[in-house]
Design a protein around this motif. Structure first.
Motif, short mmCIF file in Angstrom:
data_model
loop_
_atom_site.label_atom_id
_atom_site.label_comp_id
_atom_site.label_asym_id
_atom_site.label_seq_id
_atom_site.Cartn_x
_atom_site.Cartn_y
_atom_site.Cartn_z
N ASP A 141 0.82 -1.22 0.00
CA ASP A 141 0.00 0.00 0.00
C ASP A 141 0.85 1.27 0.00
OD1 ASP A 141 -2.38 1.32 -0.29
OD2 ASP A 141 -2.58 1.70 1.85
N TRP A 188 -6.51 -0.87 -0.56
CA TRP A 188 -5.06 -0.65 -0.57
C TRP A 188 -4.44 -1.31 -1.81
CZ3 TRP A 188 -2.96 -5.57 -0.02
CH2 TRP A 188 -3.80 -6.52 0.58
N SER A 243 0.14 1.44 6.38
CA SER A 243 -0.68 2.61 6.04
C SER A 243 -1.97 2.60 6.85
CB SER A 243 -1.00 2.62 4.54
OG SER A 243 -2.00 1.65 4.26
N TYR A 245 -4.62 0.61 5.10
CA TYR A 245 -4.52 -0.85 5.26
C TYR A 245 -5.10 -1.26 6.62
CZ TYR A 245 -2.57 -5.54 5.54
OH TYR A 245 -2.43 -6.90 5.67
#
Ligand SMILES: Cc1cc2nc3c(=O)[nH]c(=O)nc-3n(C[C@H](O)[C@H](O)[C@H](O)COP(=O)(O)OP(=O)(O)OC[C@H]3O[C@@H](n4cnc5c(N)ncnc54)[C@H](O)[C@@H]3O)c2cc1C
Length: 426
Positions: free
Chosen positions: A17, A165, A255, A258
């Motif tokens: 991601d 993602w 992230s 995610y």
């Protein structure tokens, strides 16, 4: 002409991601990944701007990223010094045609960006650190509501979902010819001697890096902790009372998008409740402090922030020093400041309490507190740190004009048996 590009990793030290890195890797014939270390200046006596906890965690994350890139026949070059000079030297040697990187809109990071733009090489930047995409906001970020609750209601009423993602790149373009090494040979990199992170204090250390981040979230979900998060999140002691996602999020080993996707999967499988929603709610605070920068930019960094009627502050270095050293005489504050110094972490509740104490009881400048947190926190994040300090100082967007915490009351509510104080003071 081949596309010879540089990918500058910033707070996005991951492959999974990372849309910016994925795009750079698909559009380049030759790709050089690099990381820039700003000089680590002293901020207070012998204390450095990036303290030992963050140095160690960052080092681990960089080592892991380097290994992952090497497994794809690439590498990670680390540079330090004057960013313009260093990147120019490298760009000239390899004949770079473009530079890709993540956009960070805090003042110093924007200055770095403008230096890179001055190189005269095309630049492509990506906004990718929020859970909600910029393009999905139901308003221009410059017009976002000041009050968090209004912001959240806009997002919720429009049923904005986190986007999917993107996967890690499965292969990478080759590195430039060996000549680029000559441009990076003389770059001085400070050695980090202590390789052991002290965060967290109770269990095996958490390691910086993408693999540990993914393992941590997996483990957190396996234990079904999202179902109890809201009841435990204000506790002070232990690991599982809150998610502990922040150290990895702060340098982008994982992230926010995610994490949100994994939480959604968890809720679909095991059911949603107010607690599991509350993790999303807290991640939305993280987004909120980021988006506020589009509206107010540098104004968030001046002494009075957005406050038109600030209180008078008589910053006193001696009082500040007692706070920094955990020797104010207030046991709860002293315990918190020692935990921060020794581990690089503090619960959200303790961060609020010690920040309020510095501002309202010791009448010190909030910016000095924010700077101390920057050097000590393993999870330092420019947006969340400044946003929260401003909020507590009443110089941000808090409709209540600041938050003062009464330590006697906080003691009774959160440490009635003195377990927290005993741990850090004895
Ligand atoms: C004075 C002060 C300074 C802070 N400085 C930072 C900082 O430098 N870096 C940082 O990541 N957080 C900061 N926070 C926010 C918050 O305290 C931490 O994110 C949180 O304690 C991290 O632990 P956790 O991951 O277990 O959080 P959890 O309670 O499990 O929350 C989940 C995630 O939501 C986000 N989040 C939670 N609370 C907040 C919040 N108040 N503001 C923004 N995001 C939030 C974080 O990404 C966090 O990882 C600060 C808070 C205060 C009061």
């Amino acid at each position: 002409m081949p596309n010879i590009t540089i990918y500058w990793f910033r707070n996005d030290l991951r492959l999974l991601d990372n849309p910016a890195f994925l795009k750079a890797s698909t559009e380049s014939d030759i790709l050089l990944p690099l990381f820039y270390h700003p000089n680590n200046d002293l901020i207070y006596k012998s204390v450095k701007r990036v303290g030992i906890h963050r140095q160690v965690f960052l080092k681990q994350a960089l080592n892991e990223l380097k290994t992952s890139l090497k497994s794809l026949n690439s590498d990670l070059i680390e540079i330090q010094g004057n960013i313009f000079d260093q990147i120019k030297k490298i760009a000239d040697v390899i004949g770079a045609t473009k530079i890709f990187f993540e956009k960070i809109i805090a003042p110093e990071e924007l200055e770095q960006e403008s230096l890179i733009r001055n190189l005269g090489i095309p630049v492509e930047t990506f906004w990718q650190s929020t859970m909600i995409d910029l393009s999905e906001l139901p308003f221009e970020p410059q017009n976002m509501p000041d009050i968090f609750t209004e912001f959240r209601k806009h997002i919720e009423s429009k049923k904005i979902q986190t986007k999917m993602w993107v996967p890690s790149p499965s292969k990478l373009p080759p590195l430039p010819s060996k000549r680029f090494k000559s441009a990076t040979n003389n770059i001085f990199l400070e050695e980090i001697k202590n390789e052991k992170s002290s965060f967290p204090y109770l269990e095996n250390q958490f390691l910086g890096g993408e693999k540990s981040a993914l393992a941590h979230i997996e483990n957190y979900l396996l234990k079904k902790l999202p179902h109890s998060y809201k009841e435990t999140r204000n506790q002070l002691l232990g690991i599982d009372f809150s998610t502990k996602f922040s150290p990895w999020l702060s340098i982008g080993c994982i992230s926010a998008k995610y994490i949100a996707a994994k939480l959604k999967e968890f809720e679909d499988q095991f059911g949603a409740n107010e607690s599991s929603y509350w993790i999303w709610f807290e991640l939305l605070w993280r987004d909120y402090f980021r988006f506020l920068h589009f509206k107010y930019g540098k104004n968030l960094y001046i002494k009075n922030g957005l406050n038109k009627n600030p209180i008078n502050i008589n910053h006193n270095e001696d009082k500040f020093e007692t706070w920094v050293n955990g020797r104010t005489g207030n046991q709860l504050i002293d315990a918190g400041m020692r935990e921060l110094f020794l581990t690089g972490y503090l619960s959200n509740r303790m961060r609020q309490i010690v920040a309020s104490y510095l501002i309202y009881d010791l009448e010190c400048d909030w910016r000095k507190g924010a700077q101390w947190f920057e050097s000590q926190l393993v999870d330092y994040d420019v947006y969340s740190n400044h946003g929260n300090w401003l909020y507590i100082a009443g110089n941000g967007t808090d409709p209540r004009g600041g938050r003062r915490f009464n330590t006697t009351k906080q003691n009774l509510e959160h440490d009635p048996n003195n377990a927290y104080k005993n741990l850090w003071l004895n």
